[in-house]
Enzyme design. Structure first.
Site, PDB file in Angstrom:
ATOM      1  N   HIS A 129       0.846  -1.193   0.000  1.00  0.00           N
ATOM      2  CA  HIS A 129       0.000   0.000   0.000  1.00  0.00           C
ATOM      3  C   HIS A 129       0.877   1.237   0.000  1.00  0.00           C
ATOM      4  CE1 HIS A 129      -0.265   0.611   4.693  1.00  0.00           C
ATOM      5  NE2 HIS A 129       0.930   0.279   4.308  1.00  0.00           N
ATOM      6  N   CYS A 183       5.872   5.976   4.627  1.00  0.00           N
ATOM      7  CA  CYS A 183       4.753   5.146   4.165  1.00  0.00           C
ATOM      8  C   CYS A 183       3.976   5.780   3.017  1.00  0.00           C
ATOM      9  CB  CYS A 183       3.817   4.812   5.327  1.00  0.00           C
ATOM     10  SG  CYS A 183       4.576   3.684   6.512  1.00  0.00           S
ATOM     11  N   HIS A 221       4.957   0.250  -0.450  1.00  0.00           N
ATOM     12  CA  HIS A 221       5.720  -0.721   0.337  1.00  0.00           C
ATOM     13  C   HIS A 221       4.785  -1.849   0.743  1.00  0.00           C
ATOM     14  CE1 HIS A 221       3.743   1.854   3.259  1.00  0.00           C
ATOM     15  NE2 HIS A 221       3.900   0.889   4.157  1.00  0.00           N
ATOM     16  N   HIS A 248       3.633  -5.402   3.273  1.00  0.00           N
ATOM     17  CA  HIS A 248       3.580  -5.984   4.614  1.00  0.00           C
ATOM     18  C   HIS A 248       3.155  -7.438   4.520  1.00  0.00           C
ATOM     19  CE1 HIS A 248       3.930  -2.128   6.681  1.00  0.00           C
ATOM     20  NE2 HIS A 248       3.010  -1.628   5.868  1.00  0.00           N
ATOM     21  N   HIS A 301      -1.610 -10.253  -2.042  1.00  0.00           N
ATOM     22  CA  HIS A 301      -0.753  -9.861  -3.158  1.00  0.00           C
ATOM     23  C   HIS A 301      -1.371  -8.752  -4.009  1.00  0.00           C
ATOM     24  CE1 HIS A 301       1.390 -13.477  -1.965  1.00  0.00           C
ATOM     25  NE2 HIS A 301       2.436 -12.905  -2.540  1.00  0.00           N
ATOM     26  N   GLU A 326       0.333  -5.321  11.137  1.00  0.00           N
ATOM     27  CA  GLU A 326       0.938  -4.775   9.930  1.00  0.00           C
ATOM     28  C   GLU A 326       2.410  -5.172   9.887  1.00  0.00           C
ATOM     29  OE1 GLU A 326      -0.332  -0.906   7.948  1.00  0.00           O
ATOM     30  OE2 GLU A 326       1.522  -0.351   8.975  1.00  0.00           O
TER      31      GLU A 326
END
Length: 148
Positions: free
Chosen positions: A16, A25, A29, A31, A75, A135
């Site tokens: 996201h 952020c 990137h 998670h 994904h 996260e």
């Protein structure tokens, strides 16, 4: 009758970017998310029923969560629907799995979305009790029905 809470953990990978955020952020990137879904209910009492003694079959809960959350989010790149049009067009042309959200895709907002998705799909005798979304290994958000 005694109420029992059942919890099942799910994992999915997603990327996201936080639009207009003033830290790192804001960049795309990823998670490795962990999601715990906890439901509460009274175990079924019916000697003839194959699910006697269960609040909900763990397999049934898995199927619901997989369909509503894991499959669409795993994904995928999560972006607000009003992200830059050029970026969205380029990603679509490259056939990337793109999930546009009406919200900033923070851990907190994802939980609210997950709560909404799950609430209408659980059997009538089962209520959503809580959700916990990691996260990172050290950071998570929680939603509890009792708080709302």
């Amino acid at each position: 009758m005694s109420k029992i809470r059942l919890t099942r953990r799910f994992t999915f990978e997603a990327a996201h970017a936080l639009q207009h955020y003033n830290g790192p952020c804001r960049n795309i990137h990823g998670h490795s998310y962990k999601l715990e879904v906890t439901v509460i209910g009274i175990p079924l009492v019916d000697e003839e029923h194959p699910k006697n003694g269960m609040v909900i079959d763990f397999g049934d809960l898995k199927k619901i969560v997989h369909e509503l959350i894991v499959a669409p989010f795993d994904h995928a790149l999560l972006l607000r629907a009003d992200s830059a049009a050029e970026l969205l067009t380029a990603l679509r042309q490259l056939n990337h799995k793109l999930l546009l959200t009406p919200y900033q895709p923070t851990c907190e907002n994802m939980l609210i979305d997950f709560k909404t998705r799950l609430s209408g799909r659980l059997p009538g005798h089962v209520q959503l009790h809580s959700l916990k979304l990691w996260e990172t290994e050290n950071a998570f958000a929680e939603w509890y029905a009792a708080d709302n």
